[in-house]
Structure formats: structure tokens, C-alpha cells
Design an enzyme around this catalytic site. Structure first.
Site: not given
Length: 441
Positions: A85, A280, A296, A393
Site C-alpha cells: 500500500e 485496518k 505469521d 494517499h
């Protein structure tokens, strides 16, 4: 027409690629070329990667970035981050620099207890089962001595085993609920090996127990497996400063910034739809460091999202307050991480990432990862309550759009100059790019 394949895992890598190219791609030659383009030129390194999983045909690259200037408990870190991202590393770096001037991040490990369970079915007298468990519990631990020997030498091992009655959830369902400290190892293999031995000892003991009826002796072991929900393997990270120090944005006063920031966190606590997106953003930072350090991230994700729902409704992982003129922002999350075992000693970039972090213990890595999540969330919320999320962004996303359009380096520079002081939108970038191309024809 596509057909099933038998023995795919037994084919050589070349044969696997040939079969896939012949059955799944229109341009077989191009597909093979792309697959082989990502092979490592070092045959030994490529073989190492091939053996991480089954049926490997190539490598899938993700950018490996660095967010510098993180002050954590007085130590300066450059944090490795692995993800795709576009704005995450930039946002984390910006948050690190912001808090570097305001005392940095504080972090502490609250507990390191991990969990494993033997799930079994027992149809009989509960009191008999309790008596049997109390009698056999020492043997459950003793029969794992060979497994736990090295872990115990380092100060870890089995902490406790308890019998849990779950018959209110499912008829005849009970658990052996075990807790562990696995020190610098994530400990999945260690825990699962102990659990499987518990199950064997427990079932064999039940079969010999004279207090049980024949039906009671027939305990059915359903499964033995660790839990990725580790609510007692907790780490806390926080930042704080006087409200007056929140003064970098000229368009909003420090007092208004603090108030809006706290309200944004309160909304994420109250509204699950917002909380999911809010968290998130936290995981953008956490997953990137977990992946870079060979841990993990799927287990971490599952455990943290379960923790976000621990009070009965999905809610914010972060918290913020203003009290007596002090702004405080913090996170408290479960993290089961390792710095030994697994990929940590195999993957060259993982070893490099851990060295970059000064070869941290598992406890230190927990703190670093929690800080990365907190920093990422601070950057996101800060943008949301000031300029909006899209300005920063989309500025970072600009290069992705231009690469999709096949822009040359000179065209990228010219379009970037056009959007230097403008909000980036996908349609506007295409428009400016097409205008630029038209002028050069």
C-alpha cells in the site's frame, strides 16, 4: 478444456510451469517469461525460497521499505515494513518524526502467556472427570519432559493446565486448556507438540481409570491445537504531550485538534463500521512489520480482531484522552511473535530486518510492532480530521497510476510537477497524461 491433474506436487518446477502455461494462459510464452522473470539469479537462494512451501513456481515480490526516526523507550529505531500500500511507510515515518519532537513512544509488555487446547468429548459424570483430571495432571506435564526440556532451561515452558467444562455451549464438550511461555519463539510447533502428548496421555489414562464406566473411558479426542487468540499476551504502546504541543497544523488549533482526535477515536469505539476501517489502518503498520520480520501475520490479524470484539461488539483498538491539559493516545493489543525459529533464521531479508532492529527479543519486537500500529493509526486519524485522507494517499498513489499508463520517467516528472499543489484524482491524472502525450505527438 481444463482437466484435473494428478501428482502435481511430484512434477519438477519446470513441469509445473509448463502444465500451468498450457492449461491456464492464452499466451503461454509470455506467462512462462513472467514467472521466470522473478526467479532469483542465485540458484542456492532460489532453492531456499522454493522449499518454504509446496508447489513453488516463482517468487512474489512485495516492497521492503523503512520508516526511520522511531524513538521507543529512549532508543532510536528504523523500522522495516513489507507491504504494497502506497502511503503506509510515508505515514508511519511522518508520525515517527512528529512524536520524536514530543518525547517519543513508550511501550511495555504486560504479559506473555500463550494458549493451547485439547478439545474432547466426554459422556459421563462430570465429578468423575474432575477427579480423574486432578489425578493425571502431573503425568500430563511429566510426559512432555522431552519436548519441554530445552524451553525450560531457558526459563519457559508449560505454565498450567486446567479442565474447562464447555457443555453449556456444546453437549459433552470439554477442554484441556493449557498456558505456555515460549520466550523468543512464537512457539506454535512447541505448543502443538505438547498438546498432542497431553491428548495421548489423557486418553490412555482414561482407558485405564477404574472409576470410569466403559462409556466414560471412551473419551473422544477431537483435536489438539494452539489458539491464536492470546488475550494474556499483551503489549501496550502510547504517546503523550501537553495539548499546546499539538501545534504543527496551521489550519487547526492544538485544542481543537485534540478534541477532534479524541472524538474520532470515540466514534471508532462506538461504530463497528468505522472501527473496522480504523483498525485496518492500525494493521497496516502491524502487518508490515510482522511480515518483514518473518512472523505469521494471519495469526496476528485473527487474534487482534478477536480482541477488538472482546466486550461483545467490534471496537477501536486505540484509545485517546485529554485530561488536565495532557493529550494521551495508546494501544493495548495481543501479539504472539517470535525472533527465533521459523523463517527468522532462514530468510535472508528477515535476518536483515531483525539486525536492523538490533536483534530484538520477542518482547522487544512486540513493543516495536505495537508502536508501528499506533503510529500508523495516529497518521491516519490526523489526516482524517485535518486535510482528509485522500490528499496524502493519492499523492503517493500517483506513481502507481502513471506506471499503469506506461509513462516514461520524463512524463512522470512532468505530471508530478502538475500535481505538486493539487489534489490527485485518477481521472485528472489520466487527463493530464493524455494532454502531455498529445502535445508531444
Amino acid at each position: 478444456m481444463k482437466k484435473p491433474v494428478d501428482g502435481f506436487s511430484r512434477l519438477s518446477k519446470e513441469e509445473k510451469i509448463e502444465w500451468l502455461a498450457s492449461h491456464y494462459f492464452q499466451d503461454r510464452k509470455d506467462a512462462v517469461s513472467i514467472i521466470k522473470q522473478y526467479w532469483n539469479t542465485d540458484a542456492g537462494l532460489q532453492k531456499l525460497h522454493d522449499e518454504f512451501i509446496e508447489n513453488t513456481i516463482t517468487n512474489y515480490y512485495l516492497p521492503f521499505g523503512v520508516a526511520p526516526n522511531f524513538s521507543i523507550n529512549g532508543h532510536l529505531y528504523s523500522i522495516p515494513m513489507c507491504l504494497e500500500e502506497s502511503s503506509v511507510v510515508a505515514a508511519a515515518s511522518k508520525a515517527a518524526k512528529y512524536w520524536l519532537k514530543r518525547g517519543g513512544f513508550k511501550a511495555e509488555v504486560l504479559s506473555t502467556e500463550k494458549i493451547g487446547q485439547v478439545h474432547f468429548m466426554y459422556n459421563g459424570d462430570k465429578q468423575k472427570l474432575i477427579r480423574f483430571f486432578n489425578e493425571i495432571k502431573p503425568s500430563l506435564i511429566a510426559t512432555t519432559d522431552g519436548i519441554t526440556k530445552n524451553m525450560r532451561k531457558r526459563g519457559g515452558g508449560i505454565l498450567n493446565i486446567v479442565l474447562k467444562d464447555k457443555t453449556d455451549k456444546l453437549s459433552n464438550y470439554y477442554q484441556l486448556h493449557a498456558t505456555f511461555d515460549t520466550l523468543d519463539a512464537m512457539g506454535a510447533n512447541f505448543i502443538n507438540s505438547c498438546l498432542e502428548q497431553f491428548a495421548k496421555t489423557f486418553k490412555e489414562g482414561a482407558a485405564r481409570n477404574e472409576d470410569f464406566t466403559e462409556e466414560e473411558k471412551d473419551i473422544q479426542i477431537v483435536m489438539s491445537i494452539l489458539s491464536n487468540y492470546v488475550p494474556n499476551c499483551l503489549v501496550r504502546a502510547e504517546v503523550s504531550c501537553n495539548v499546546e504541543e499539538l501545534n504543527e497544523d496551521k489550519n487547526i488549533s492544538p485544542v481543537d485538534f485534540a478534541e477532534k482526535f479524541v472524538r474520532a477515536i470515540d466514534i471508532a469505539k462506538a461504530e463497528p463500521h468505522r472501527a473496522v476501517t480504523h483498525n485496518k489502518g492500525v494493521m497496516n503498520g502491524i502487518d508490515a512489520v510482522v511480515l518483514a520480520t518473518g512472523n505469521d501475520f494471519r495469526a496476528v490479524e485473527a487474534g487482534i480482531h478477536a480482541y477488538a470484539s472482546k466486550d461483545g461488539s467490534y471496537s477501536s483498538l486505540t484509545h485517546a484522552t485529554v485530561e488536565n491539559g495532557i493529550f494521551k493516545f495508546w494501544i493495548e493489543i495481543p501479539l504472539a511473535l517470535g525472533t527465533v525459529g521459523g523463517l527468522t533464521s532462514l530468510h535472508p531479508l528477515v535476518k536483515l530486518a531483525l539486525e536492523m532492529l538490533s536483534k530484538p527479543s520477542a518482547r522487544e519486537l512486540m513493543q516495536i510492532v505495537a508502536v508501528a500500529g499506533l503510529a500508523q493509526n495516529f497518521a491516519a486519524v490526523r489526516s482524517l480530521i485535518t486535510t482528509g485522507i485522500q490528499k496524502g494517499h493519492m499523492k503517493m498513489h500517483l506513481m502507481n497510476i502513471l506506471n499503469q499508463l506506461g509513462a516514461t520517467e520524463n512524463e512522470k516528472k512532468q505530471v508530478a510537477d502538475i500535481f505538486k499543489d493539487k489534489t490527485v484524482t485518477h481521472s485528472d491524472v489520466i487527463k493530464e497524461f493524455n494532454n502531455l502525450r498529445t502535445k508531444t505527438l
